[in-house]
Design a protein around this motif. Structure first.
Motif, mmCIF file in Angstrom:
data_model
loop_
_atom_site.group_PDB
_atom_site.id
_atom_site.type_symbol
_atom_site.label_atom_id
_atom_site.label_comp_id
_atom_site.label_asym_id
_atom_site.label_seq_id
_atom_site.Cartn_x
_atom_site.Cartn_y
_atom_site.Cartn_z
ATOM 1 N N ASN B 333 27.283 -13.634 23.240
ATOM 2 C CA ASN B 333 26.435 -14.478 22.410
ATOM 3 C C ASN B 333 26.604 -14.234 20.922
ATOM 4 O O ASN B 333 26.491 -15.147 20.109
ATOM 5 N N ALA B 334 26.873 -12.990 20.549
ATOM 6 C CA ALA B 334 27.019 -12.707 19.116
ATOM 7 C C ALA B 334 28.213 -13.465 18.556
ATOM 8 O O ALA B 334 28.156 -14.042 17.461
ATOM 9 N N LEU B 335 29.294 -13.501 19.333
ATOM 10 C CA LEU B 335 30.477 -14.207 18.854
ATOM 11 C C LEU B 335 30.259 -15.717 18.904
ATOM 12 O O LEU B 335 30.725 -16.446 18.023
ATOM 13 N N ALA B 336 29.510 -16.173 19.926
ATOM 14 C CA ALA B 336 29.169 -17.593 19.969
ATOM 15 C C ALA B 336 28.395 -17.958 18.718
ATOM 16 O O ALA B 336 28.619 -19.013 18.106
ATOM 17 N N ALA B 337 27.498 -17.068 18.309
ATOM 18 C CA ALA B 337 26.730 -17.319 17.090
ATOM 19 C C ALA B 337 27.657 -17.403 15.883
ATOM 20 O O ALA B 337 27.474 -18.256 15.005
ATOM 21 N N LEU B 338 28.665 -16.557 15.853
ATOM 22 C CA LEU B 338 29.612 -16.588 14.732
ATOM 23 C C LEU B 338 30.336 -17.935 14.679
ATOM 24 O O LEU B 338 30.427 -18.579 13.635
ATOM 25 N N ALA B 339 30.819 -18.382 15.845
ATOM 26 C CA ALA B 339 31.541 -19.655 15.875
ATOM 27 C C ALA B 339 30.622 -20.812 15.496
ATOM 28 O O ALA B 339 31.006 -21.704 14.735
ATOM 29 N N LEU B 340 29.394 -20.774 16.021
ATOM 30 C CA LEU B 340 28.468 -21.858 15.695
ATOM 31 C C LEU B 340 28.086 -21.827 14.225
ATOM 32 O O LEU B 340 27.878 -22.873 13.604
ATOM 33 N N THR B 341 27.979 -20.624 13.674
ATOM 34 C CA THR B 341 27.680 -20.534 12.245
ATOM 35 C C THR B 341 28.789 -21.202 11.448
ATOM 36 O O THR B 341 28.527 -21.952 10.503
ATOM 37 N N ALA B 342 30.037 -20.936 11.857
ATOM 38 C CA ALA B 342 31.155 -21.583 11.169
ATOM 39 C C ALA B 342 31.017 -23.090 11.270
ATOM 40 O O ALA B 342 31.210 -23.818 10.286
ATOM 41 N N CYS B 343 30.640 -23.556 12.460
ATOM 42 C CA CYS B 343 30.487 -24.995 12.674
ATOM 43 C C CYS B 343 29.404 -25.564 11.762
ATOM 44 O O CYS B 343 29.632 -26.533 11.032
ATOM 45 N N LEU B 344 28.237 -24.924 11.770
ATOM 46 C CA LEU B 344 27.123 -25.458 10.981
ATOM 47 C C LEU B 344 27.416 -25.362 9.483
ATOM 48 O O LEU B 344 27.054 -26.247 8.710
ATOM 49 N N TYR B 345 28.087 -24.295 9.106
ATOM 50 C CA TYR B 345 28.443 -24.160 7.694
ATOM 51 C C TYR B 345 29.353 -25.300 7.281
ATOM 52 O O TYR B 345 29.215 -25.898 6.214
ATOM 53 N N HIS B 346 30.271 -25.614 8.171
ATOM 54 C CA HIS B 346 31.196 -26.695 7.830
ATOM 55 C C HIS B 346 30.490 -28.045 7.853
ATOM 56 O O HIS B 346 30.842 -28.933 7.080
ATOM 57 N N VAL B 347 29.506 -28.185 8.732
ATOM 58 C CA VAL B 347 28.707 -29.409 8.725
ATOM 59 C C VAL B 347 28.114 -29.618 7.337
ATOM 60 O O VAL B 347 28.234 -30.691 6.740
ATOM 61 N N ALA B 348 27.503 -28.549 6.807
ATOM 62 C CA ALA B 348 26.897 -28.668 5.481
ATOM 63 C C ALA B 348 27.964 -28.907 4.418
ATOM 64 O O ALA B 348 27.849 -29.821 3.594
ATOM 65 N N GLY B 349 29.009 -28.091 4.465
ATOM 66 C CA GLY B 349 30.043 -28.209 3.435
ATOM 67 C C GLY B 349 30.665 -29.583 3.436
ATOM 68 O O GLY B 349 30.773 -30.242 2.389
ATOM 69 N N HIS B 350 31.007 -30.060 4.624
ATOM 70 C CA HIS B 350 31.662 -31.374 4.700
ATOM 71 C C HIS B 350 30.724 -32.479 4.252
ATOM 72 O O HIS B 350 31.140 -33.422 3.585
ATOM 73 N N ALA B 351 29.442 -32.349 4.601
ATOM 74 C CA ALA B 351 28.489 -33.378 4.191
ATOM 75 C C ALA B 351 28.520 -33.549 2.684
ATOM 76 O O ALA B 351 28.473 -34.664 2.169
ATOM 77 N N PHE B 352 28.618 -32.444 1.971
ATOM 78 C CA PHE B 352 28.540 -32.550 0.518
ATOM 79 C C PHE B 352 29.870 -32.938 -0.103
ATOM 80 O O PHE B 352 29.938 -33.857 -0.914
ATOM 81 N N PHE B 353 30.955 -32.256 0.284
ATOM 82 C CA PHE B 353 32.188 -32.580 -0.453
ATOM 83 C C PHE B 353 32.757 -33.930 -0.053
ATOM 84 O O PHE B 353 33.334 -34.626 -0.895
ATOM 85 N N LYS B 354 32.574 -34.321 1.199
ATOM 86 C CA LYS B 354 33.123 -35.632 1.562
ATOM 87 C C LYS B 354 32.301 -36.750 0.941
ATOM 88 O O LYS B 354 32.853 -37.756 0.490
ATOM 89 N N SER B 355 30.975 -36.573 0.877
ATOM 90 C CA SER B 355 30.166 -37.568 0.172
ATOM 91 C C SER B 355 30.627 -37.661 -1.271
ATOM 92 O O SER B 355 30.797 -38.759 -1.813
ATOM 93 N N LEU B 356 30.825 -36.506 -1.879
ATOM 94 C CA LEU B 356 31.252 -36.485 -3.277
ATOM 95 C C LEU B 356 32.554 -37.263 -3.449
ATOM 96 O O LEU B 356 32.689 -38.104 -4.352
ATOM 97 N N LEU B 357 33.500 -37.008 -2.563
ATOM 98 C CA LEU B 357 34.794 -37.676 -2.708
ATOM 99 C C LEU B 357 34.660 -39.179 -2.503
ATOM 100 O O LEU B 357 35.265 -39.970 -3.233
#
Lengths: 219, 673, 315
Positions: B333-357
């Motif tokens: 589960n700890a590693l699943a959390a790491l992968a999901l964190t990467a996913c959610l982080y990218h959700v946020a990151g992509h939401a902002f930079f792709k909107s910007l572009l």
């Protein structure tokens, strides 16, 4: 001491794999032959290390035999063939080389997975090498498929034999001497016959492109 | 009033958005009122929404509510937990920037009336927020469908162009096919109890077969919305067709709703996790990512390029989710959390930079009227604001430190490097390949983005009229600036974001990485231990800046710093024009050559006898020819066959009814038995 | 952070800065010797930098602010890259700021900036160079990542310092995966530093150049910074290779004396690497530009095989 030997065998195994890929990616016939003799040399080194590690006298003999046959004699014959047939041009492949290598990776994964359960059963001290040897066999086979010229196909066949030999030494510490001698002789004779064939093909079609053999009917 | 529950705040904002939309109807043609007042008000609403959701996220409360809306005895069940709160924060923050931009962007007399646009825009926002709150299949589907419909109307804002209508139709079609799959998925999940609330679905224990069926339906349904291969074809059509703020909203935010849905179904509603689910998702994600980025690199239309880049990012998100599922299925589960964190982080990151572009392409489109990269160029001289803001988006999107894209990519690669711990040797073998494809995707994204920025903003203007281009207006600048700040902020202060993500992963897999990650100080991210891996983005920023500054000062101090301007070197020729620079086609040429099997290429080469030689190359998707055209032809064929039944004569139709009646009457006795 | 730690961090930044041109000079000198020329002497890069800094900078009329800003950014990136790589010691205060992945990201950032700067003027050469640089980059970058991943699977960490320490502290052992990684790294090393099979650093033939085409419009101090950054890049890649594959002799404490002790072994390794590089360059011919993807794809795939063999053989 055995620790180092095991590492050395592993190292030679990965050299073999690398050479198999190098042959897959190589366009020039002459370099291909040199790579083949380098592969032979790696097999010799690996055999010697295994012989030393397991104290099996006959492996020394087969190492010497391999050295003479696959490092010197057959490459020399091949070099002569290239010179006589005048086929120094670049080898054409059916698919472009990066894609070939990608397929190669898939084959490696396949071979590793296939070998994993077998090598767990094996009593050998270097279980991982079986997967690599299997991968080399498959890669050489693929090289035969991908080339359109006859000579590289011959080299692919020979490389496959090298990989099989390596599999035999590393996994089961070699075959009985008689078998080995027989195989060595077979390979040598095979090369001669193939050489004769190549001359015949060229005389017939004035080219070594095996696509000429595709029309099976006589016109 | 102030100590309302967070869910009430969210509902109030949704209500406010709906109200703003309705006000738009009243002020249908009052352009100034709609653009300068309603849209900024909506933007402020977004900010409040983000704040309220962030409060809920930090407090860790799960709030639920019932609204007696719609059909009698079928109320809307609403629930605000960490997962929905996190996505609400993203909607709020992104919509603040996009709404402000829209305030300055929409012009009078373009296609749809401004009041109508205002209605659709705010209803779209409200329905997205409602999707996140929904706690039963009924509310979810209502919100989901109204999200699809409003966005369809927004895409076809310029409905007078037939091409845009076609794009809108394609979008609507695929959205509905997806919606059917989602509905079926909920049907499987409720396991014949007839109770469609999520709480009931959570309580069910499905067999392996039914759980897998639900999973596959979810992947198909949500995948259609997200643009996963081979359901991606609507994306590169719909995004260019839509007005830029709408593309930004769709790409940056709406695609994430599909990710939300998948997370909800796979990690919350389903309890069973089977390893091949993860592998399937991972493989789909990786293929989509590589496909998307390769296509992005050869596009010649700026918004299509970004649309394909969105496909790539969705692929990465799927890969991260798949990895999470894989770890989860083995109880790591700890590693699943790491992968999901990467996913959610990218959700946020992509939401902002792709909107910007997407917003920057909007500014470019307004300033020049061109969307073809081959007719742009050199705009950094005329629109410096837009250019520098776009550069931030480009760097974030290429996954370069110290911007937001890098952090998520870094976390994703870190979680991949933990996979040798997986107990299955077969999976271990696949991991190097997956890791390598992610690395390749990231590098190719850089290629596509350099092309995007370089061809639009750098070099010589390729057309005369470009020198007349004006920079973005005030509202537009604020909107884009906000998203740029978020992109940088997400890049340099990852630990704060991780603290926001933590409750989400704790809710989904019971673990979080934030405490570990900031164990060595708030400026350093260490997912597991400092010896294993660490990343301090602020060091990066300050390191590069300090090195720049020191170099600059030293050069100034020790050497005279005279600067002379002259014509660039023309290779010995005195004449030189803008057509000599690389075109967008030229920039994509290496990729076309290397990845040739990916494309369906149509080349037109000039012949020696042509008086006006013309070279053109058109790249299209093989999926059109391979999958969609056969389906379309088959549909046509069937409908022609069915069409024979329709003769147009009343008596024939009456005959049909009569025969049907007879057949039913025949069946009645058998049914009674 | 004590004073000695800070001082050793400064030393480990200044050393590459000072030595990078020397390494470049050494490589050029050996190349000259190998082709029976006398060569300009190994101090030539310093002279060139001095000359360039003193000259006026001539800039195209159409150059934008990005064009002026880029040399500083690239220089900064390369300097930071050198500070991240454990060159003299594995225990430095800044070491935890970035790991192997971040290092690749940093190098990619520099690449994006140099490509954008090249596209800024809008000449045919600049855009051509930029496109080719990105072509090299998009394959070399994942190849480098796979190399680093092979190493980090070995060291069970992506932190460069931990990887190096793992190799130094363990008993001597042969890692087959590192053989693949080493081969891949060599190819990437040649490609990324614009060396012969891929690019020719001394060419001025427009059709073949990559790096030179991109910096064609730079002059004076900006060019000096670009050249220095290129030297730093060569130095960074060389020390990265040393750190991954031949780390023995590196200091393990953050004291200036420990750094000074590790300097001779570093210098020796760099001399050897520079000579080998010159030898490779002399013996190989430049590839056609469309053979370059093949060359780099080979590197990439070797890196992947390296990871695979690590998983199979466990070493």
């Amino acid at each position: 001491m055995t620790e180092l030997s095991i590492q050395l065998v592993n190292l030679f195994a990965s050299f073999l794999l690398m050479l198999a890929f190098a042959m897959l990616a190589q366009r020039r016939v002459l370099t291909l032959i040199n790579l083949y003799s380098l592969q032979g040399l790696t097999v010799v080194a690996a055999t010697t290390v295994v012989a030393h590690m397991t104290h099996q006298e006959h492996l020394y003999y087969s190492a010497v035999l391999t050295l003479i046959l696959k490092v010197f004699l057959i490459p020399w014959i091949l070099h002569r063939l290239v010179k006589r047939l005048n086929v120094r041009w670049d080898v054409e492949t059916l698919i472009n080389i990066p894609s070939t290598m990608l397929v190669g990776i898939v084959l490696v994964v396949f071979a590793f997975n296939l070998a994993l359960p077998i090598s767990r059963l094996s009593s050998s001290v270097v279980p991982g090498t079986l997967g690599i040897a299997l991968a080399c066999v498959l890669l050489s086979f693929m090289m035969m498929i991908m080339r359109t010229k006859a000579l590289p196909q011959v080299i692919g066949f020979l490389a496959m034999e090298n990989a099989l030999f390596f599999a035999a030494t590393s996994a089961t510490y070699g075959m009985p001497m008689v078998v080995e001698l027989g195989i060595a002789l077979d390979v040598l004779v095979g090369v001669f016959i193939l050489g004769v064939f190549l001359f015949q093909i060229r005389e017939q079609f004035e080219s070594l492109d095996i696509s000429h053999l595709e029309s099976l009917r006589e016109d | 009033m102030l100590n309302m529950m967070a869910i009430d705040w969210v509902l109030w904002i949704i209500g406010a958005w709906i109200a703003l939309g309705l006000l738009g109807i009243i002020a249908l043609h009052k352009f100034a009122l709609v653009a300068r007042v309603f849209f900024p008000l909506g933007a402020v609403g977004g900010l409040i929404l983000a704040y309220a959701a962030a409060q809920a996220l930090v407090s860790g409360r799960v709030e639920s509510k019932q609204l007696a809306l719609g059909l009698p005895s079928l109320p809307f069940h609403l629930r605000l937990d960490a997962l929905s709160a996190f996505f609400l924060v993203i909607i709020g923050l992104a919509s603040f920037g996009i709404s402000l931009f829209a305030a300055g962007y929409f012009r009078n007399g373009e296609g749809t009336a401004p009041g109508l646009l205002c209605l659709e825009f705010h209803f779209f926002l409200a329905s997205m927020a409602l999707v996140l709150l929904a706690d039963d299949a009924y509310a979810f589907m209502v919100a989901w469908e109204s999200m699809a419909l409003t966005s369809y109307f927004l895409v076809t804002a310029n409905h007078r162009l037939p091409k845009i209508r076609a794009a809108g139709f394609l979008y609507l079609l695929i959205a509905h096919i997806g919606a059917i799959a989602i509905l079926l998925c909920f049907g499987v999940l409720q396991a014949n109890t007839g109770d469609y609330t999520f709480a009931n679905m959570r309580a069910q224990n499905l067999s392996t077969f039914w759980a897998s069926a639900a999973f596959l339906l979810a992947i198909f349904g949500f995948g259609a919305k997200a643009g996963i291969l081979p359901l991606h074809i609507w994306l590169p059509e719909a995004h260019p067709a839509a007005p830029s703020p709408v593309s930004a909203l769709m790409s940056g935010v709406m695609l994430k709703m599909a990710i939300y849905g998948l997370l909800r179904v796979c990690f919350d509603l389903l309890h069973l996790h089977i390893w091949w689910w993860g592998v399937l998702m991972l493989a789909l994600g990786l293929i989509t990512a590589i496909f998307g980025v390769v296509f992005a690199a050869v596009q010649v239309e700026m918004k299509r390029l970004l649309a394909y880049s969105s496909i790539e990012n969705i692929g990465l998100l799927f890969a991260a989710m798949g990895l999470g599922l894989l770890f989860r299925s083995y109880g790591m589960n700890a590693l699943a959390a790491l992968a999901l964190t990467a996913c959610l982080y990218h959700v946020a990151g992509h939401a902002f930079f792709k909107s910007l572009l997407f917003l920057t392409t909007g500014s470019v489109l307004h300033a020049t009227g061109e969307r073809n990269l081959g007719r742009l160029g050199g705009l950094i001289r005329f629109m410096p604001w837009v250019a520098w803001l776009a550069l931030i988006g480009v760097l974030a999107s290429s996954g370069l430190p110290p911007f937001s894209g890098f952090v998520s990519e870094w976390l994703l690669l870190q979680s991949f490097l933990f996979t040798p711990g997986l107990p299955q040797p077969f999976l271990n073998m696949l991991i190097p390949i997956a890791t390598a494809s992610i690395a390749l995707t990231a590098a190719l994204a850089g290629y596509a983005m350099v092309k995007f920025f370089g061809v639009i903003f750098l070099g010589q203007p390729r057309e005369e009229k470009l020198s007349q281009a004006h920079d973005a207006g005030k509202f537009e600048k604020i909107g884009m600036g906000w998203l740029a700040i978020l992109s940088i902020g997400l890049g340099v202060a990852p630990n704060w974001v991780l603290h926001l993500i933590d409750p989400v992963t704790k809710g989904l897999v019971g673990e979080g990485i934030a405490r570990n990650a900031s164990a060595n100080g708030w400026w350093l991210v260490t997912p597991t231990s400092i010896a294993r891996a660490s990343y301090g983005p602020l060091y990066f920023l300050f390191g590069v800046m300090a090195a720049c500054a020191v170099a600059f000062v030293l050069v100034r101090l020790f050497y005279h710093a005279r600067l002379r301007r002259s014509a660039p070197w023309g290779g010995g020729h005195s004449w030189r024009n803008s057509r000599m620079q690389d075109t967008a086609e030229g920039y994509g040429q290496p990729i076309r050559q290397i990845f040739e099997p990916f494309f369906h290429l149509e080349r037109h080469l000039p012949k020696p006898e042509d008086t006006e030689p013309e070279y053109s190359v058109a790249v299209s998707d093989k999926f059109w020819e391979g999958i969609y055209m056969p389906i379309a032809r088959a549909t046509e064929y069937v409908s022609v066959k069915v069409g024979r039944l329709q003769q147009g004569r009343i008596s024939i139709y009456l005959l049909y009814s009569f025969i049907t009646l007879l057949v039913i009457l025949l069946l009645v006795p058998t049914a009674r038995r | 952070m004590t004073f000695t730690r800070a001082l050793s961090q400064v030393i480990s930044v200044v050393t590459p800065l000072a030595l990078a041109p020397l390494l470049l000079g050494w490589v050029n000198q050996v190349r000259a010797w190998l082709s029976n020329r006398r060569g300009p002497g190994i101090l030539q890069p310093y002279r060139m930098l001095h000359k360039l800094f003193n000259k006026d900078s001539v800039m195209a009329d159409s150059a934008s602010s990005l064009f002026r800003f880029a040399p500083y950014a690239i220089f900064g990136c390369m300097l930071l890259a050198n500070a991240i790589i454990p060159t003299l010691s594995t225990d430095l205060p800044l070491a935890s700021a970035a790991d192997a992945i971040a290092l690749v990201g940093l190098l990619a950032l520099a690449r994006v900036f140099i490509s954008l700067a090249a596209m800024d003027i809008g000449t045919a050469f600049g855009t051509l160079g930029a496109r080719r640089e990105m072509l090299v980059g998009f394959l070399a970058e994942p190849a480098l990542l796979t190399v680093l991943f092979s190493a980090s699977l070995n060291g069970k960490s992506t932190a460069l310092a931990t990887i190096v320490e793992a190799v130094v502290h363990r008993d001597f052992a042969i890692y087959p995966s590192l053989v693949f990684a080493g081969m891949a790294f060599t190819l990437v090393y040649l490609a990324e530093n614009s060396r012969v099979p891929v690019d020719n650093p001394s060419t001025h033939l427009e059709l073949t150049m990559i790096h030179e085409a991109m910096i064609l419009e730079y002059s004076g101090r900006h060019l000096a910074l670009m050249e220095w950054a290129a030297a730093l890049k060569l130095f960074a890649y060389s020390t990265l290779g040393i750190a991954l594959f031949l780390p023995w002799g590196i200091g393990q404490r953050a004291t200036p004396s420990s750094l000074l002790f590790s300097l001779p072994s570093l210098a020796l390794k760099l001399v050897v690497i520079g000579a080998v590089l010159a030898l490779v360059e002399t013996f190989s011919a430049k590839l056609r530009i469309f053979r370059v993807p093949e060359f780099l794809a080979t590197a990439f795939l070797l890196g992947v095989i390296g990871m695979l063999t690590h998983i199979l053989l466990g070493a």
